[in-house]
Design a protein around this motif. Structure first.
Motif, PDB file in Angstrom:
ATOM      1  N   VAL A  22       3.540  10.845   1.246  1.00 41.76           N
ATOM      2  CA  VAL A  22       4.154   9.606   0.746  1.00 41.76           C
ATOM      3  C   VAL A  22       3.366   8.407   1.273  1.00 41.76           C
ATOM      4  O   VAL A  22       3.195   8.247   2.476  1.00 41.76           O
ATOM      5  CB  VAL A  22       5.627   9.507   1.222  1.00 41.76           C
ATOM      6  CG1 VAL A  22       6.258   8.210   0.728  1.00 41.76           C
ATOM      7  CG2 VAL A  22       6.420  10.706   0.744  1.00 41.76           C
ATOM      8  N   PHE A  23       2.883   7.577   0.349  1.00 41.91           N
ATOM      9  CA  PHE A  23       2.254   6.311   0.731  1.00 41.91           C
ATOM     10  C   PHE A  23       3.344   5.255   0.837  1.00 41.91           C
ATOM     11  O   PHE A  23       4.291   5.248   0.041  1.00 41.91           O
ATOM     12  CB  PHE A  23       1.273   5.843  -0.345  1.00 41.91           C
ATOM     13  CG  PHE A  23       0.053   6.697  -0.505  1.00 41.91           C
ATOM     14  CD1 PHE A  23      -0.582   7.257   0.592  1.00 41.91           C
ATOM     15  CD2 PHE A  23      -0.484   6.922  -1.767  1.00 41.91           C
ATOM     16  CE1 PHE A  23      -1.731   8.027   0.443  1.00 41.91           C
ATOM     17  CE2 PHE A  23      -1.635   7.687  -1.925  1.00 41.91           C
ATOM     18  CZ  PHE A  23      -2.254   8.241  -0.823  1.00 41.91           C
ATOM     19  N   THR A  24       3.169   4.334   1.780  1.00 45.32           N
ATOM     20  CA  THR A  24       4.189   3.306   1.943  1.00 45.32           C
ATOM     21  C   THR A  24       3.558   2.066   2.573  1.00 45.32           C
ATOM     22  O   THR A  24       2.530   2.170   3.253  1.00 45.32           O
ATOM     23  CB  THR A  24       5.381   3.866   2.762  1.00 45.32           C
ATOM     24  OG1 THR A  24       6.391   2.887   2.876  1.00 45.32           O
ATOM     25  CG2 THR A  24       4.964   4.339   4.144  1.00 45.32           C
ATOM     26  N   ALA A  25       4.151   0.901   2.306  1.00 49.35           N
ATOM     27  CA  ALA A  25       3.591  -0.360   2.801  1.00 49.35           C
ATOM     28  C   ALA A  25       4.564  -1.010   3.779  1.00 49.35           C
ATOM     29  O   ALA A  25       5.739  -1.189   3.455  1.00 49.35           O
ATOM     30  CB  ALA A  25       3.344  -1.310   1.622  1.00 49.35           C
ATOM     31  N   HIS A  26       4.067  -1.349   4.969  1.00 50.14           N
ATOM     32  CA  HIS A  26       4.911  -2.005   5.984  1.00 50.14           C
ATOM     33  C   HIS A  26       4.110  -3.076   6.696  1.00 50.14           C
ATOM     34  O   HIS A  26       2.930  -2.883   6.952  1.00 50.14           O
ATOM     35  CB  HIS A  26       5.423  -0.979   7.004  1.00 50.14           C
ATOM     36  CG  HIS A  26       6.315   0.028   6.365  1.00 50.14           C
ATOM     37  ND1 HIS A  26       7.661  -0.160   6.203  1.00 50.14           N
ATOM     38  CD2 HIS A  26       6.031   1.198   5.767  1.00 50.14           C
ATOM     39  CE1 HIS A  26       8.180   0.863   5.549  1.00 50.14           C
ATOM     40  NE2 HIS A  26       7.212   1.698   5.263  1.00 50.14           N
ATOM     41  N   VAL A  27       4.776  -4.183   7.052  1.00 51.45           N
ATOM     42  CA  VAL A  27       4.073  -5.202   7.826  1.00 51.45           C
ATOM     43  C   VAL A  27       4.512  -5.169   9.286  1.00 51.45           C
ATOM     44  O   VAL A  27       4.056  -5.971  10.083  1.00 51.45           O
ATOM     45  CB  VAL A  27       4.257  -6.615   7.227  1.00 51.45           C
ATOM     46  CG1 VAL A  27       3.603  -6.704   5.855  1.00 51.45           C
ATOM     47  CG2 VAL A  27       5.714  -6.999   7.138  1.00 51.45           C
ATOM     48  N   GLU A  28       5.393  -4.241   9.632  1.00 51.01           N
ATOM     49  CA  GLU A  28       5.754  -4.078  11.052  1.00 51.01           C
ATOM     50  C   GLU A  28       6.144  -2.626  11.315  1.00 51.01           C
ATOM     51  O   GLU A  28       6.591  -1.913  10.404  1.00 51.01           O
ATOM     52  CB  GLU A  28       6.889  -5.029  11.445  1.00 51.01           C
ATOM     53  CG  GLU A  28       8.090  -4.916  10.530  1.00 51.01           C
ATOM     54  CD  GLU A  28       9.219  -5.845  10.931  1.00 51.01           C
ATOM     55  OE1 GLU A  28       9.319  -6.204  12.116  1.00 51.01           O
ATOM     56  OE2 GLU A  28      10.018  -6.180  10.050  1.00 51.01           O
ATOM     57  N   LYS A  29       5.978  -2.230  12.590  1.00 50.62           N
ATOM     58  CA  LYS A  29       6.225  -0.836  12.959  1.00 50.62           C
ATOM     59  C   LYS A  29       7.688  -0.447  12.748  1.00 50.62           C
ATOM     60  O   LYS A  29       7.986   0.672  12.314  1.00 50.62           O
ATOM     61  CB  LYS A  29       5.808  -0.603  14.418  1.00 50.62           C
ATOM     62  CG  LYS A  29       5.910   0.854  14.829  1.00 50.62           C
ATOM     63  CD  LYS A  29       5.332   1.109  16.218  1.00 50.62           C
ATOM     64  CE  LYS A  29       6.302   0.766  17.300  1.00 50.62           C
ATOM     65  NZ  LYS A  29       5.862   1.181  18.649  1.00 50.62           N
TER      66      LYS A  29
END
Ligand SMILES: Cc1cc2nc3c(=O)[nH]c(=O)nc-3n(C[C@H](O)[C@H](O)[C@H](O)COP(=O)(O)O)c2cc1C
Length: 441
Positions: free
Chosen positions: A232-239
């Motif tokens: 699964v690819f996913t986008a996050h700007v924080e842990k």
């Protein structure tokens, strides 16, 4: 052996930074030249990446005057890369909304044969509103309907890939028998969206079926991934949100009766790497200076299903009220939430927001030394935020080369990444079992 990281190279334009195509350190070849993509795949293979990946949209972006993308059709590109590489896995995007399941099952099974078991399909339902206008013109299929159709699509393609037993072909020249007809079955699917008789018209593929990748992060998208995805690819700007996503998706996979370890979570990471932190920041600023805010404004509008942001001034702090409610967006819903969370947390100006999104469209952006980037990767990996990363170099091939030469050896030294390929197929690189054949038992 310690748990091992999985690394995928996301190949996009001349790099993931929106202005990468203008940067002097990026490749001189045209973005329609296959040698550019073959060369990147070979560099990733030399560095022992698990896989490479191509995204895809089914419409020309409205920003073509000032933006360059990967133009070639990904299934075709993978065929050319398969014959230029030996070990690395390869992932192409194709749409469940605008493809027939028979065509798609056949193309990906063919690619799996061509590559000797190294292929994966990134399943998308196509969020871009403009794509709908290229396929019949009856308007965009709603978010819910796209996933409903996608669900039935999966039933059909899996049945097609399963329609040949592993031992169906005997190719007995002396005896005059090519195949055992009783080991090849029709599928006779009759559903709400598709009527497909089957069987597929080519033998079972080396990986049983292609590896399945998915990247929807909305509630519906997560449930879909939990049922079908191997990665699964996913986008996050924080842990913190990546940890929440990882825990949620693994729990959903377990609830579907799957082993959560067999669903790999790969968040995006776009790292600008320099020999010192100051150098990395200087490199990042140099490419930031090449961006054009009006390109970013158009892209933001696309993300929000065509919402008009033209009246927003560039230099006033943004508030959530400046955006439509994500629940009403029929486009990429989860990315709109990433963007809104960023606005709630940091109250950036529109210029600052567009500057951040120019880096990697809402994925994690970092600038630092090889040690700092390796520390970040190790921290997310060991702290429940990732099973590996979707590596998105801001400049290609320059920043891929730095990552390969400087970061990968640190990860290997720490025992976190392979020192050689152990397997031959993508399924083996990802540590996934073969799917059970419908003819077994
Ligand atoms: C790394 C990554 C790559 C993606 N690639 C594509 C793509 O190539 N084509 C596409 O239509 N959507 C792509 N998406 C979007 C998702 O597949 C999904 O359609 C989108 O997030 C909307 O679904 P959601 O509302 O469930 O999140 C990508 C998402 C991520 C995180």
């Amino acid at each position: 052996m310690k748990r091992q990281l999985h690394l995928n190279l996301f190949i996009h334009s001349r790099g993931h930074h929106e202005a990468s195509w203008r940067h002097p350190d990026t490749a001189p070849l045209a973005l329609t030249d296959i040698r550019y993509y073959q060369d990147l795949a070979q560099r990733a293979e030399a560095a022992l990446f698990d896989s490479i990946f191509f995204a895809d949209q089914l419409a020309l972006g409205g920003d073509v005057a000032q933006a360059a993308r990967t133009w070639l059709e990904p299934v075709t590109v993978l065929a050319a890369i398969a014959v230029a590489t030996n070990r690395i896995g390869m992932i192409a995007t194709a749409s469940t909304t605008y493809t027939e399941p028979f065509n798609l099952a056949r193309q990906f099974a063919s690619l799996d044969h061509i590559s000797n078991g190294r292929v994966a399909w990134n399943i998308v339902t196509s969020w871009l509103a403009a794509a709908a206008r290229n396929f019949g013109g009856s308007g965009q299929v709603s978010h819910a309907d796209r996933y409903a159709r996608g669900e039935e699509f999966m039933t059909v393609v899996k049945a097609l890939w399963d329609s040949w037993a592993e031992d169906a072909v005997i190719d007995d020249r002396a005896g005059g028998q090519y195949a055992r007809a009783e080991r090849i079955r029709p599928i006779n699917h009759r559903g709400d969206f598709y009527q497909v008789a089957g069987p597929l018209n080519l033998p079972r593929c080396p990986q049983g079926r292609p590896v399945l990748v998915q990247a929807g992060s909305s509630d519906t998208g997560r449930r879909f991934a939990a049922r079908h995805a191997d990665a699964v690819f996913t986008a996050h700007v924080e842990k913190a949100t990546a940890q929440e996503f990882c825990a949620d998706l693994k729990a959903l996979a377990a609830a579907e009766g799957r082993n959560p370890k067999e669903v790999l979570i790969l968040p995006g990471l776009s790292a600008m790497i320099g020999s010192t932190e100051a150098e990395a920041l200087r490199l990042a600023r140099a490419v930031d200076d090449l961006t054009e805010p009006e390109v970013g404004r158009k892209r933001l509008s696309n993300r929000f299903g065509g919402h008009d942001f033209s009246h927003l001034p560039l230099d006033r702090a943004l508030a959530p009220e400046d955006f439509p409610n994500p629940d009403s967006v029929e486009a990429a819903r989860s990315r709109t939430e990433v963007i809104l969370n960023l606005v709630r947390r940091n109250q950036p100006t529109l210029r600052q927001l567009l500057g951040y999104l120019a880096g990697a469209r809402g994925h994690y952006v970092a600038a630092g030394t090889p040690e700092q980037i390796a520390d970040l990767i190790e921290d997310w990996f060991t702290d429940g935020a990732a099973d590996g990363f979707n590596i998105m170099p801001p400049l290609l091939p320059a920043q891929l080369d730095v990552f390969n030469a400087e970061v990968i050896p640190i990860l290997q030294h720490r025992g976190l990444f392979r020192a050689e390929y152990a397997g031959r197929t993508l399924r083996e690189h990802y540590g996934l079992p073969m799917p059970k054949s419908a003819f077994a038992g």
